[in-house]
Design a protein around this motif. Structure first.
Motif, PDB file in Angstrom:
ATOM      1  N   ASP A 219      -2.225 -11.467  -2.642  1.00  0.00           N
ATOM      2  CA  ASP A 219      -3.707 -11.850  -2.800  1.00  0.00           C
ATOM      3  C   ASP A 219      -4.410 -11.399  -1.244  1.00  0.00           C
ATOM      4  N   ASP A 220      -5.289 -12.081  -0.809  1.00  0.00           N
ATOM      5  CA  ASP A 220      -6.186 -11.874   0.050  1.00  0.00           C
ATOM      6  C   ASP A 220      -5.258 -11.752   1.475  1.00  0.00           C
ATOM      7  N   HIS A 221      -4.977 -12.981   1.994  1.00  0.00           N
ATOM      8  CA  HIS A 221      -4.203 -13.080   3.028  1.00  0.00           C
ATOM      9  C   HIS A 221      -3.258 -12.549   3.508  1.00  0.00           C
ATOM     10  N   ASP A 222      -2.643 -11.694   2.020  1.00  0.00           N
ATOM     11  CA  ASP A 222      -1.353 -10.642   2.639  1.00  0.00           C
ATOM     12  C   ASP A 222      -1.887  -9.664   3.119  1.00  0.00           C
ATOM     13  N   ILE A 223      -2.889  -9.292   3.352  1.00  0.00           N
ATOM     14  CA  ILE A 223      -3.676  -8.514   3.854  1.00  0.00           C
ATOM     15  C   ILE A 223      -4.941  -8.619   4.938  1.00  0.00           C
ATOM     16  N   ARG A 224      -5.789  -9.073   4.637  1.00  0.00           N
ATOM     17  CA  ARG A 224      -7.003  -9.714   5.205  1.00  0.00           C
ATOM     18  C   ARG A 224      -7.692 -11.038   3.978  1.00  0.00           C
ATOM     19  N   ASP A 225      -8.329 -11.984   4.110  1.00  0.00           N
ATOM     20  CA  ASP A 225      -9.539 -12.957   3.810  1.00  0.00           C
ATOM     21  C   ASP A 225     -10.630 -12.121   2.872  1.00  0.00           C
ATOM     22  N   ASP A 226     -10.702 -12.648   2.606  1.00  0.00           N
ATOM     23  CA  ASP A 226     -11.792 -12.071   1.412  1.00  0.00           C
ATOM     24  C   ASP A 226     -11.007  -9.953   1.193  1.00  0.00           C
ATOM     25  N   TRP A 227     -10.089  -9.775   1.684  1.00  0.00           N
ATOM     26  CA  TRP A 227      -9.340  -8.379   0.474  1.00  0.00           C
ATOM     27  C   TRP A 227     -10.778  -7.714  -0.132  1.00  0.00           C
ATOM     28  N   ASN A 228     -11.370  -6.721   0.136  1.00  0.00           N
ATOM     29  CA  ASN A 228     -11.619  -6.700  -1.381  1.00  0.00           C
ATOM     30  C   ASN A 228     -12.927  -7.128  -2.297  1.00  0.00           C
ATOM     31  N   THR A 229     -13.528  -8.455  -1.702  1.00  0.00           N
ATOM     32  CA  THR A 229     -14.529  -9.042  -2.176  1.00  0.00           C
ATOM     33  C   THR A 229     -15.616  -8.611  -2.861  1.00  0.00           C
ATOM     34  N   SER A 230     -15.952  -7.331  -2.397  1.00  0.00           N
ATOM     35  CA  SER A 230     -17.504  -6.884  -2.436  1.00  0.00           C
ATOM     36  C   SER A 230     -17.654  -5.469  -2.058  1.00  0.00           C
ATOM     37  N   TRP A 231     -18.234  -4.737  -2.336  1.00  0.00           N
ATOM     38  CA  TRP A 231     -18.740  -3.262  -1.732  1.00  0.00           C
ATOM     39  C   TRP A 231     -18.953  -3.209  -0.159  1.00  0.00           C
ATOM     40  N   THR A 232     -20.030  -4.258   0.254  1.00  0.00           N
ATOM     41  CA  THR A 232     -20.373  -4.638   1.633  1.00  0.00           C
ATOM     42  C   THR A 232     -19.198  -4.984   2.174  1.00  0.00           C
ATOM     43  N   TRP A 233     -18.420  -6.341   1.802  1.00  0.00           N
ATOM     44  CA  TRP A 233     -17.318  -6.200   2.827  1.00  0.00           C
ATOM     45  C   TRP A 233     -16.246  -4.878   2.505  1.00  0.00           C
ATOM     46  N   HIS A 234     -16.567  -3.801   1.736  1.00  0.00           N
ATOM     47  CA  HIS A 234     -15.660  -3.094   1.782  1.00  0.00           C
ATOM     48  C   HIS A 234     -15.953  -1.721   3.314  1.00  0.00           C
ATOM     49  N   GLU A 235     -17.679  -1.843   3.277  1.00  0.00           N
ATOM     50  CA  GLU A 235     -17.794  -1.026   3.815  1.00  0.00           C
ATOM     51  C   GLU A 235     -17.813  -2.366   5.254  1.00  0.00           C
ATOM     52  N   GLU A 236     -18.447  -3.075   5.566  1.00  0.00           N
ATOM     53  CA  GLU A 236     -18.053  -3.368   7.221  1.00  0.00           C
ATOM     54  C   GLU A 236     -15.979  -3.470   7.743  1.00  0.00           C
ATOM     55  N   ILE A 237     -15.497  -3.602   6.589  1.00  0.00           N
ATOM     56  CA  ILE A 237     -14.083  -3.808   7.172  1.00  0.00           C
ATOM     57  C   ILE A 237     -14.105  -2.656   8.179  1.00  0.00           C
ATOM     58  N   ASN A 238     -14.657  -1.508   6.930  1.00  0.00           N
ATOM     59  CA  ASN A 238     -13.648   0.160   7.150  1.00  0.00           C
ATOM     60  C   ASN A 238     -14.938   0.864   8.261  1.00  0.00           C
ATOM     61  N   ARG A 239     -15.750  -0.104   8.904  1.00  0.00           N
ATOM     62  CA  ARG A 239     -16.554   0.335  10.330  1.00  0.00           C
ATOM     63  C   ARG A 239     -15.294  -0.123  11.530  1.00  0.00           C
ATOM     64  N   THR A 240     -14.602  -0.587  11.291  1.00  0.00           N
ATOM     65  CA  THR A 240     -13.440  -2.013  12.075  1.00  0.00           C
ATOM     66  C   THR A 240     -12.631  -1.137  12.857  1.00  0.00           C
ATOM     67  N   PRO A 241     -12.610  -0.251  14.262  1.00  0.00           N
ATOM     68  CA  PRO A 241     -11.156   0.248  14.419  1.00  0.00           C
ATOM     69  C   PRO A 241      -9.784  -0.317  14.394  1.00  0.00           C
ATOM     70  N   TRP A 242      -9.654  -0.854  14.047  1.00  0.00           N
ATOM     71  CA  TRP A 242      -8.568  -1.367  13.410  1.00  0.00           C
ATOM     72  C   TRP A 242      -8.264  -1.290  12.039  1.00  0.00           C
ATOM     73  N   TRP A 243      -9.191  -1.639  11.343  1.00  0.00           N
ATOM     74  CA  TRP A 243      -8.211  -1.960  10.001  1.00  0.00           C
ATOM     75  C   TRP A 243      -7.522  -0.811   9.258  1.00  0.00           C
ATOM     76  N   HIS A 244      -7.497   0.402   9.217  1.00  0.00           N
ATOM     77  CA  HIS A 244      -6.799   1.097   8.790  1.00  0.00           C
ATOM     78  C   HIS A 244      -5.550   0.930   8.649  1.00  0.00           C
ATOM     79  N   GLU A 245      -5.672   1.345  10.160  1.00  0.00           N
ATOM     80  CA  GLU A 245      -3.957   0.819  10.765  1.00  0.00           C
ATOM     81  C   GLU A 245      -3.944  -0.264   9.961  1.00  0.00           C
ATOM     82  N   ARG A 246      -4.059  -1.630   9.901  1.00  0.00           N
ATOM     83  CA  ARG A 246      -3.878  -3.355   9.315  1.00  0.00           C
ATOM     84  C   ARG A 246      -3.181  -2.847   7.879  1.00  0.00           C
ATOM     85  N   LEU A 247      -4.136  -2.227   7.362  1.00  0.00           N
ATOM     86  CA  LEU A 247      -4.146  -1.914   5.719  1.00  0.00           C
ATOM     87  C   LEU A 247      -3.203  -1.220   5.050  1.00  0.00           C
TER      88      LEU A 247
END
Length: 569
Positions: A219-247
């Motif tokens: 579920d989300d916390h295995d990766i991060r809270d609200d994982w894939n909640t919406s397109w807006t969330w997806h765009e916002e998280i992908n702008r962070t410098p650490w998200w790709h390595e985390r995912l």
């Protein structure tokens, strides 16, 4: 509880496990993590089954296929690595681990639940996080006080990558600065590996997982809270410098620690990555010298499946004799385009369509997010989804999006197209249009940090169904809401029913559910683990928790939180 020591100097040849994962009528799989390359061997019934280790990011793993067994059999087993016995441990206070194959004549006993944080099992941990229902059950089983379950289904948040324990933070701080993003959250594969060790390393839980088969879905916390909640969330998280390595670390470690254990031996042979392990073993490269390194392949799979979910399926199915369990990925396969949102992409929906058939006594559908929320909450999420598309202007859309993320309005109701499509499939099964109708169709879920039962209203008279269509939720195993929030949430859910229905009925964009339902039992907010028991065409579900008595924090006793009987007539 003493935290497991995972340092190379102390951990010995067996780092984590063994975990009894898949069990069928004639075969099983046993997963383990080792401290170096080698060959893992399972010993049972006077026979041996072997598998070479493979590596990912410098960690070593083996998944031993135990085949050629008799249906309905029961054998104690042991594990060795390179000939050295590693399990059961000497002087263990727990019974020997066992493999019990599926017996079609034995009524199914299935445990399920979600949301389990990892903190010590002492007075402080019990005060902050409550008693671990999983560990309490393990102790009761070890004492012979409970009947043996056939399977435990972990329905999300097996680990919390975004809410770390003190022990996890100490490990992180020894590697990098906590002041650098992502701070106290998990950053990469190495930290995930340590996180799984903490989650599954306690002696009682480790024993339970070695002797009761398990299946898991993220579920989300295995990766991060609200994982894939919406397109807006997806765009916002992908702008962070650490998200790709985390995912990448999260999905790769999930494949290793959780997913491959969900698969049958035949499915493992068909898996595009694990087939390489099998091919290496068949080629005779099983002496540990030329250990197969799957790092590049597993990380490439994580990259591809994130960008194109249709390339890999995380969902799976287990046949349990009188029941079928279909476990659905309701996180990674989402369609997030604002004008066409669905919990499942077309490929995943086709797969689910194929699995949802009758000719079984009970059809169980595991989805981490409850399919049937309390009706008022369902309407609220459906309304929020419509507003977030901009039907009432940009400002309202921004407010709706903020609400969607901040208070988790992202369940099936917030993906209405997919919700409607799946509900239609389920009702076709219940009406006997996809084979003989089961006695029950039951959604098993977690996530919401409270437990309850809901049911489609008058399914027979209003919709021609001969199956009872039910939602059963068990959450959390160990991560309770504060008491004040419990009271607020309970009142909030009840109070929403009429006003949200009033709004929904007057909106052309918010469709009325075709198959209305009501909450029949609950909610209750205790840490608990549910046990579903088949009783012919009837079911019973008992939610059990743990209680510390006489100050003995190390040995909590099992308590009954609630129970529900579901007769079919």
């Amino acid at each position: 509880m003493t935290e497991p020591d995972r340092s190379p100097a102390r951990r010995g040849p067996l780092v984590l496990g063994p975990m009894l994962r898949y069990v069928g009528e004639t075969d099983a799989t046993v997963w383990l993590e080792t401290s170096g390359p080698g060959v893992a061997t399972v010993h049972a019934d006077g026979r041996e089954w072997r598998a070479p280790t493979f590596s990912v990011k410098g960690h070593h793993y083996a998944l031993v296929v135990v085949d050629g067994l008799e249906p309905g059999g029961d054998w104690s087993y042991a594990v060795s690595i390179d000939g050295a016995s590693v399990w059961p441990e000497p002087d263990s206070p727990f019974p020997a681990p066992r493999i019990r194959t599926i017996d079609r004549g034995r009524p199914t006993r299935l445990l399920f639940g979600s949301c389990r944080t990892t903190v010590p099992h002492d007075r402080k941990g019990h005060r902050t996080n409550g008693v671990d229902a999983l560990r309490t059950l393990a102790l009761a089983l070890a004492r012979g006080e409970e009947e043996w379950p056939d399977l435990v289904a972990f329905l999300g948040d097996q680990v919390y990558a975004d809410e770390t324990s003190e022990a996890m933070r100490e490990f992180i701080a020894a590697r990098r600065s906590l002041d650098e993003p992502p701070g106290e959250e998990i950053k990469d594969y190495e930290e995930y590996a340590h996180l799984y060790g903490l989650a599954w390393g306690d002696d009682a839980n480790r024993w339970l997982l070695s002797t009761v088969p398990s299946c898991m879905i993220f579920d989300d916390h295995d990766i991060r809270d609200d994982w894939n909640t919406s397109w807006t969330w997806h765009e916002e998280i992908n702008r962070t410098p650490w998200w790709h390595e985390r995912l990448m670390g999260g999905l790769s470690s999930y494949w290793v620690y959780q997913h491959i254990g969900n698969l049958s031996p035949a499915q493992l042979a068909d898996d595009e990555i694990y087939a390489r392990v099998i091919a290496g073993g068949e080629a005779g490269d099983d002496d540990g010298v030329g250990e197969l390194d799957l790092t590049e392949a597993v990380f490439d799979l994580a990259r591809r499946s994130d960008r194109h979910p249709e390339v890999y399926r995380w969902s799976f199915r287990r046949d349990l004799g009188d029941s079928r369990l279909v476990v659905v990925d309701s996180r990674a396969a989402r369609v997030l385009e604002p004008q066409h949102r669905s919990m499942l992409d077309p490929d995943e929906m086709r797969w689910l369509d194929e699995q949802l058939t009758g000719d079984v006594e009970h059809l169980l559908i595991g989805t981490s997010l409850p399919f049937m929320l309390p009706p008022g909450l369902h309407d609220l999420e459906a309304i929020d989804e419509v507003l977030a598309t901009g039907t009432r202007g940009k400002l309202v859309a921004q407010v709706a999006e903020k609400a969607r993320q901040s208070i988790d309005l992202e369940h099936w109701a917030a993906f209405n197209d997919g919700f409607v499509e799946v509900f239609d499939m389920v009702m076709e099964v219940a009406r006997g249009e996809r084979g003989r109708a089961p006695a029950t169709v039951v959604f098993l879920s977690g996530d919401v940090h409270n437990s309850y039962v809901a049911e489609v209203v008058d399914a027979r008279t209003r919709h021609g169904a001969t199956s009872r269509v039910i939602q059963a939720v068990c959450s959390p195993i160990r991560n309770p809401m504060p008491r004040a929030i419990r009271v607020m949430m309970s009142a909030f859910a009840r109070g929403l029913v009429r006003p949200m229905r009033f709004v929904a009925e007057r909106s052309k964009r918010v469709p009325d559910p075709a198959y209305p339902w009501v909450v029949t039992d609950g909610p209750w907010f205790d840490n608990c683990l549910a046990e579903l028991t088949v009783q012919g065409r009837d079911l019973s579900i008992v939610w059990r928790g743990g209680e510390v008595r006489d100050g003995d924090d190390a040995h909590p006793v099992l308590t009954t939180v609630s129970s529900v009987r579901l007769p079919t007539g």
